[in-house]
Design an enzyme around this catalytic site. Structure first.
Site, short mmCIF file in Angstrom:
data_model
loop_
_atom_site.label_atom_id
_atom_site.label_comp_id
_atom_site.label_asym_id
_atom_site.label_seq_id
_atom_site.Cartn_x
_atom_site.Cartn_y
_atom_site.Cartn_z
N LYS A 1 0.84 -1.20 0.00
CA LYS A 1 0.00 0.00 0.00
C LYS A 1 0.88 1.25 0.00
CE LYS A 1 -4.05 -1.91 0.09
NZ LYS A 1 -4.38 -2.97 1.02
N LYS B 1 -1.60 -13.07 -8.02
CA LYS B 1 -2.62 -14.02 -7.58
C LYS B 1 -3.99 -13.50 -8.02
CE LYS B 1 -3.35 -11.78 -3.29
NZ LYS B 1 -3.36 -11.35 -2.04
N LYS C 1 -9.69 -9.91 -5.82
CA LYS C 1 -10.93 -9.14 -6.00
C LYS C 1 -10.66 -7.72 -6.46
CE LYS C 1 -13.94 -11.12 -2.53
NZ LYS C 1 -14.20 -10.96 -1.09
P1 TYM Z 1 -9.73 -12.08 1.85
O1 TYM Z 1 -11.14 -11.61 2.00
O2 TYM Z 1 -8.82 -11.29 0.97
O3 TYM Z 1 -9.71 -13.57 1.30
C1 TYM Z 1 -10.45 -14.64 1.91
C2 TYM Z 1 -9.64 -15.91 1.85
O4 TYM Z 1 -9.30 -16.25 0.48
C3 TYM Z 1 -7.91 -16.52 0.38
N1 TYM Z 1 -7.45 -16.12 -0.97
C4 TYM Z 1 -6.76 -16.93 -1.81
N2 TYM Z 1 -6.34 -18.20 -1.69
C5 TYM Z 1 -5.68 -18.74 -2.75
N3 TYM Z 1 -5.44 -18.07 -3.92
C6 TYM Z 1 -5.85 -16.79 -4.08
N4 TYM Z 1 -5.63 -16.14 -5.23
C7 TYM Z 1 -6.54 -16.16 -2.99
N5 TYM Z 1 -7.09 -14.92 -2.81
C8 TYM Z 1 -7.62 -14.92 -1.57
C9 TYM Z 1 -7.27 -15.67 1.47
O5 TYM Z 1 -6.00 -16.16 1.82
C10 TYM Z 1 -8.29 -15.81 2.58
O6 TYM Z 1 -8.07 -17.00 3.32
N6 TYM Z 1 -7.45 -10.51 6.03
C11 TYM Z 1 -8.34 -11.53 5.47
C12 TYM Z 1 -9.67 -11.64 6.17
C13 TYM Z 1 -9.60 -11.89 7.64
C14 TYM Z 1 -9.27 -13.11 8.28
C15 TYM Z 1 -9.40 -12.86 9.67
C16 TYM Z 1 -8.91 -14.36 7.81
C17 TYM Z 1 -9.88 -11.00 8.62
N7 TYM Z 1 -9.77 -11.55 9.84
C18 TYM Z 1 -9.12 -13.86 10.61
C19 TYM Z 1 -8.63 -15.37 8.75
C20 TYM Z 1 -8.74 -15.11 10.13
C21 TYM Z 1 -8.61 -11.21 4.03
O7 TYM Z 1 -8.56 -10.06 3.63
O8 TYM Z 1 -9.06 -12.27 3.28
#
Ligand code: TYM
Length: 343
Positions: A115, A203, A206
Site C-alpha cells: 500500500k 494471484k 478481487k
Molecule cells: P480475503 O477476503 O482477501 O480472502 C479470503 C480468503 O481467500 C484466500 N485467498 C486466496 N487463496 C488462494 N489463492 C488466491 N488467489 C486467494 N485470494 C484470496 C485468502 O488467503 C483468505 O483466506 N485478512 C483476510 C480476512 C480476515 C481473516 C481474519 C482471515 C480477517 N480476519 C481472521 C482469517 C482469520 C482477508 O482479507 O481475506
C-alpha cells in the site's frame, strides 16, 4: 478442544482463489471435524472499510456474501456464521492488543508495504494513509484470538498475518499470564490460485481492475467461457504441464485438478490427452461450470425476496453465538488486565 476460525471480506462475490484457497476448506471441516470442534466463520466488514466503501453497496455485499457462504454448503446448524461488526468484542480486543503489539512488526507486513508503494493518487482513501490500513493485522489477530481459535484455514497471502497473530498472543500472555491461545495456520493445497490475465506473477484478486482476471463462484457458464477464453497462455504449441515456463497453462490445469479433487490424477496425466489450447480451455470451462452450477443455483435462490428473512435470521443467530464465544475469552482478558471488580 479445537476451535476453527476464519474470515473473508464482504467486498463482492468470492472468486475461485477465495474458494479453493479457503472457503472449500471451511465446508470440508464441517464434514471432517468431530462435533466438539467449534467452527466460526466471519464476514469481516470492519476490515472492508479500510478502503472506501459506499454504504449501500457494502450493505448489499454483506447480504450477498452471507448468501455465498450458505450456497457453498456452510451449514448454520453446524458452523457459527456471522458479521464481524455484530460482535463488538472483536474491536475491544483489538484495542487491548494494540497496547502490546509491535509497530516494527506491523511495518514489515507485505500488505502494508504494498500500500505504501502505491502512487499517491492510487492510495485507497484520500491521502495521507489511514491508521486502519496499518493496524489491520491487529484487528485480524483479535478476530482469531477472541475466539481462542486453535486452527485458521486461509490462503498463503494470510500467512504473515497469522504469524503476527501468534506474536500478539505471546505479547499479551507475557504481560498478563497464559490467557490467549496461539493458533496454527492451515493452508489448503490450492494456497495460491493465480490471475487469469497475469498468471506468472499475480494471484487471483478481487481488487484487480480487470474483471476477466478472476472467475466468481456465481458466474454463468457464458461468463466462465468468456473469461477462460481470454486467459493468458503462451505461444508454445501443444499442452504440457510446466509451471515455470508455462504459468498460464499450469494455472488452468491446476484449477481443473483442484476442482476434480482426484488426488490420483497428476497434472501431467490430466493434460496427456488434451491436444490444443482451445481443447484445454473447453475442458477447463466444463469442469469449472460443473462444479459451480449447484453453487450458483443455491445462491440465486438465497438471493430471492422469499429468502431474505431467512438470511437475516441466520446472521442474527450467528451473531448471538459468536458473542457468547467471544465473551468467554473477554471475561478472562478483562480479569487478567485488572478491569471490572475482583472476582
Ligand atoms: P480475503 O477476503 O482477501 O480472502 C479470503 C480468503 O481467500 C484466500 N485467498 C486466496 N487463496 C488462494 N489463492 C488466491 N488467489 C486467494 N485470494 C484470496 C485468502 O488467503 C483468505 O483466506 N485478512 C483476510 C480476512 C480476515 C481473516 C481474519 C482471515 C480477517 N480476519 C481472521 C482469517 C482469520 C482477508 O482479507 O481475506
Amino acid at each position: 478442544s479445537k476451535v476453527i476460525f476464519s474470515g473473508i471480506q464482504p467486498t463482492g462475490i468470492p472468486h475461485l482463489g477465495n474458494y479453493l484457497g479457503a472457503l472449500r476448506q471451511w465446508v470440508k471441516l464441517q464434514e471432517t471435524e468431530s462435533d466438539d470442534t467449534r467452527l466460526l466463520y466471519s464476514l469481516v466488514d470492519l476490515h472492508a472499510i479500510t478502503v472506501k466503501q459506499d454504504p449501500r453497496q457494502l450493505r448489499q455485499w454483506r447480504h450477498e456474501s452471507l448468501a455465498t457462504l450458505l450456497a457453498i454448503g456452510l451449514d448454520p446448524a453446524r458452523s457459527i456464521i456471522f458479521h464481524q461488526s455484530d460482535v463488538p468484542a472483536h474491536s475491544e480486543l483489538m484495542w487491548i492488543l494494540s497496547c502490546t503489539a509491535s509497530v516494527g512488526h506491523l511495518s514489515r507486513m507485505t500488505q502494508w508495504k504494498s500500500k505504501l508503494a502505491l502512487p499517491e493518487n492510487a492510495k485507497p482513501l484520500d491521502s495521507p494513509l489511514q491508521l486502519g490500513l496499518f493496524s489491520y493485522p491487529v484487528l485480524q489477530a483479535a478476530d482469531i484470538l477472541v475466539h481462542q481459535a486453535t486452527h485458521v484455514p486461509v490462503g498463503e497471502d494470510q500467512s504473515q498475518h497469522l504469524e503476527f497473530t501468534r506474536s500478539c498472543a505471546t505479547g499479551f500472555n507475557h504481560l498478563y499470564g497464559d490467557v490467549l491461545t496461539e493458533p496454527e495456520t492451515i493452508l489448503s493445497p490450492a494456497k495460491r490460485v493465480m490471475s487469469l490475465s497475469k498468471p506468472a506473477d499475480k494471484k487471483m484478486s478481487k481488487s484487480d481492475t480487470n474483471y476477466k482476471s478472476r472467475i466468481l463462484i456465481t458466474d454463468s457458464r457464458e461468463e466462465i467461457q468468456r473469461k477462460v477464453k481470454t486467459a493468458v497462455t503462451d505461444s508454445i504449441d501443444g499442452i504440457t504441464f510446466d509451471p515455470i515456463n508455462r504459468p498460464g497453462i499450469a494455472n488452468l490445469v491446476t484449477i481443473m485438478q483442484y476442482l476434480l479433487e482426484d488426488e490420483l490424477i497428476t497434472p501431467e496425466e490430466l493434460v496427456k490427452d488434451i491436444p490444443t489450447k482451445s481443447a484445454l480451455k473447453d475442458r477447463v470451462t466444463d469442469v469449472i461450470d460443473a462444479h459451480i452450477e449447484p453453487i450458483r443455483e443455491r445462491f440465486n435462490k438465497l438471493m430471492s425476496p422469499d429468502d431474505r428473512d431467512y438470511l437475516i435470521d441466520v446472521a442474527e443467530e450467528g451473531a448471538e453465538m459468536a458473542i457468547t464465544s467471544a465473551e468467554e475469552t473477554m471475561k478472562k482478558v478483562r480479569d487478567a488486565i485488572g478491569f471490572g471488580s475482583a472476582s
